[in-house]
Design a protein around this motif. Structure first.
Motif, mmCIF file in Angstrom:
data_model
loop_
_atom_site.group_PDB
_atom_site.id
_atom_site.type_symbol
_atom_site.label_atom_id
_atom_site.label_comp_id
_atom_site.label_asym_id
_atom_site.label_seq_id
_atom_site.Cartn_x
_atom_site.Cartn_y
_atom_site.Cartn_z
ATOM 1 N N SER A 1 4.343 -16.065 -3.789
ATOM 2 C CA SER A 1 3.079 -15.655 -3.169
ATOM 3 C C SER A 1 2.075 -15.184 -4.219
ATOM 4 N N LYS B 1 0.702 -18.130 -6.252
ATOM 5 C CA LYS B 1 -0.255 -18.922 -5.478
ATOM 6 C C LYS B 1 -1.667 -18.417 -5.713
ATOM 7 N N TYR B 2 -1.830 -17.094 -5.769
ATOM 8 C CA TYR B 2 -3.156 -16.517 -6.008
ATOM 9 C C TYR B 2 -3.557 -16.615 -7.478
ATOM 10 N N GLN C 1 -5.457 -19.628 -8.423
ATOM 11 C CA GLN C 1 -6.821 -19.772 -7.911
ATOM 12 C C GLN C 1 -7.847 -19.414 -8.975
ATOM 13 N N ASN D 1 -11.769 -14.933 -7.195
ATOM 14 C CA ASN D 1 -11.159 -13.616 -7.238
ATOM 15 C C ASN D 1 -10.445 -13.284 -5.936
ATOM 16 N N PHE D 2 -9.474 -12.390 -6.024
ATOM 17 C CA PHE D 2 -8.685 -11.989 -4.859
ATOM 18 C C PHE D 2 -8.279 -10.529 -5.004
ATOM 19 N N GLN D 3 -7.867 -9.936 -3.874
ATOM 20 C CA GLN D 3 -7.331 -8.578 -3.866
ATOM 21 C C GLN D 3 -6.055 -8.579 -3.032
ATOM 22 N N LEU D 4 -4.949 -8.117 -3.632
ATOM 23 C CA LEU D 4 -3.652 -8.119 -2.969
ATOM 24 C C LEU D 4 -3.051 -6.722 -2.979
ATOM 25 N N SER E 1 -10.056 -10.107 -10.178
ATOM 26 C CA SER E 1 -8.933 -10.163 -9.246
ATOM 27 C C SER E 1 -8.079 -8.920 -9.451
ATOM 28 N N LEU F 1 -4.501 -6.702 -8.165
ATOM 29 C CA LEU F 1 -3.262 -6.507 -7.426
ATOM 30 C C LEU F 1 -2.987 -5.013 -7.417
ATOM 31 N N GLN G 1 -6.563 -9.177 0.866
ATOM 32 C CA GLN G 1 -6.506 -10.477 1.536
ATOM 33 C C GLN G 1 -5.111 -10.753 2.075
ATOM 34 N N GLU G 2 -4.111 -10.177 1.401
ATOM 35 C CA GLU G 2 -2.734 -10.374 1.846
ATOM 36 C C GLU G 2 -1.879 -9.216 1.340
#
Length: 380
Positions: free
Chosen positions: A18, A21-22, A25, A28-31, A305, A307, A318-319
């Motif tokens: 998981s 997967k990010y 990308q 940007n993302f936040q986990l 991004s 975590l 986001q997840e």
């Protein structure tokens, strides 16, 4: 069980897939990473596929960051792991710098500007609150020496004097240089050992790193960068935050994000109250120009991004990536309790793994791998 087998177990963990997967990308993302106990996060990271993107991990304090740094150095190539401390022995508000910390900071900045970015930089709020010089200024204040190039020893000494290096009979600490005939020894602020530059006329004949204690060569180099004391000698240079210095594709891992924000603000306020100005010879400059506050930190880190892990979560995610782990029970030298725990694990079809304490003498830290229970299925 060998260490590589343990890493293989974590490489097959669903959470690892998981995360990757990010990481693949471009946006940007936040986990949120929940339920990762003890040293399991370092094991998960060591199981990730190699990445050219820098990763910065922010822990609550220096001790916690140092333990994690040592964990990761034992699990992966320690050349890919760097420690980014405060320039000071405790914190900027106490005004006493530490030369070994300045070396570590300079090493991180130097690597970030090179073609080979470090995979992981481990740090904490006291280090993040201090601003750094810009990449352009770092390059301007770097003396690059290559084997085979024409370079006058007199010119090298002139540059070292401009960098405020001290001439000595033998170099023993950063910021010193010595000259013996056609040989110049230089102790840069970006390396833990000095370099010996051997000239043939005005040609650089060889570059070797050597041990201060026995004077024996450690390794040969084709090129080397000499960096001055970026904390004290370049204070008059304009500064930017560390978050502005790192590449745009950097991944930030933050334990207890709110705590880091509060800690940065606390250091900022107490420092400017206690030390409103820095003394630079006859000049005085505002301390505010060399620190960031929590507002600036929060604004800038949201461009990356992130975590977030730990016990409390601040950012919207986001997840949520869940680990099915629990802390090791406290046995307090009671072997009856230990025996009962082993029997309970066996009844629940859990595998119990024992890990020795790993002592890394060269780094000076002790590592405790705390993951004691691994379920036989793939859910950890």
């Amino acid at each position: 069980m060998e260490l590589k087998q343990l890493i293989q177990i974590f490489s097959e963990h669903p959470a690892r897939y998981s995360i990757e997967k990010y990481l693949e990308q471009k946006k940007n993302f936040q986990l949120h990473l929940k339920g990762a106990i003890g040293s399991s996060l370092s094991l998960v990271i060591s199981a990730l596929s190699p990445s050219k993107r820098p990763h910065v991990l922010i822990f609550n304090d220096k001790e916690e960051a140092a333990y994690f740094y040592n964990d990761l150095c034992n699990l992966i190539d320690d050349k890919s792991v760097l420690f980014f401390p405060s320039s000071y022995k405790r914190s900027v508000q106490y005004e006493k710098t530490d030369s070994s910390n300045i070396i570590l900071r300079a090493e991180c900045l130097k690597r970030l500007t090179s073609d080979q970015h470090p995979t992981f930089i481990i740090t904490f709020p006291e280090a993040i609150v201090e601003k750094v010089i810009t990449q352009g200024q770092l390059e301007e204040n770097t003396l690059s020496i290559k084997v085979g190039e024409k370079l006058s020893p007199e010119f090298v000494e002139e540059v070292l004097v401009d960098y405020e290096f001290e001439r000595a009979d033998f170099v023993v600490e950063p910021g010193q240089y010595s000259i013996r005939g056609s040989i110049i020894d230089i102790f840069s602020f970006s390396d833990e050992q000095p370099y010996r530059i051997d000239f043939f006329g005005e040609d650089v004949d060889s570059i070797r790193m050597f041990d201060v204690e026995n004077q024996l060569s450690i390794k040969k180099f084709e090129s080397v960068d000499i960096i001055p004391n970026i904390q004290e000698n370049l204070l008059k240079e304009s500064r930017i935050s560390f978050l502005s210095f790192v590449p745009n594709n950097t991944i930030f891992w933050c334990k207890n994000f709110q705590f880091s924000c509060d800690r940065i603000q606390s250091i900022y306020e107490s420092t400017i109250e206690k030390v409103p100005f820095l003394e630079l010879g006859e000049d005085r400059v505002s301390t505010k120009d060399y620190l960031i506050d929590s507002k600036e930190f929060l604004h800038q880190i949201n461009e990356f991004s992130i975590l977030e892990f730990g016990q409390k979560f601040f950012l919207a995610a986001q997840e949520v990536i869940q680990f099915n782990q629990s802390p090791q029970p406290a046995f307090n030298k009671n072997f009856d309790l230990l025996g009962q725990e082993l029997m309970n694990n066996n009844a629940k079809q859990k595998a119990t793994l024992f890990f020795p304490i790993i002592r890394n003498k060269s780094k000076g830290y002790t590592t405790y791998l705390k993951i004691k229970e691994l379920k036989l299925n793939s859910k950890m």
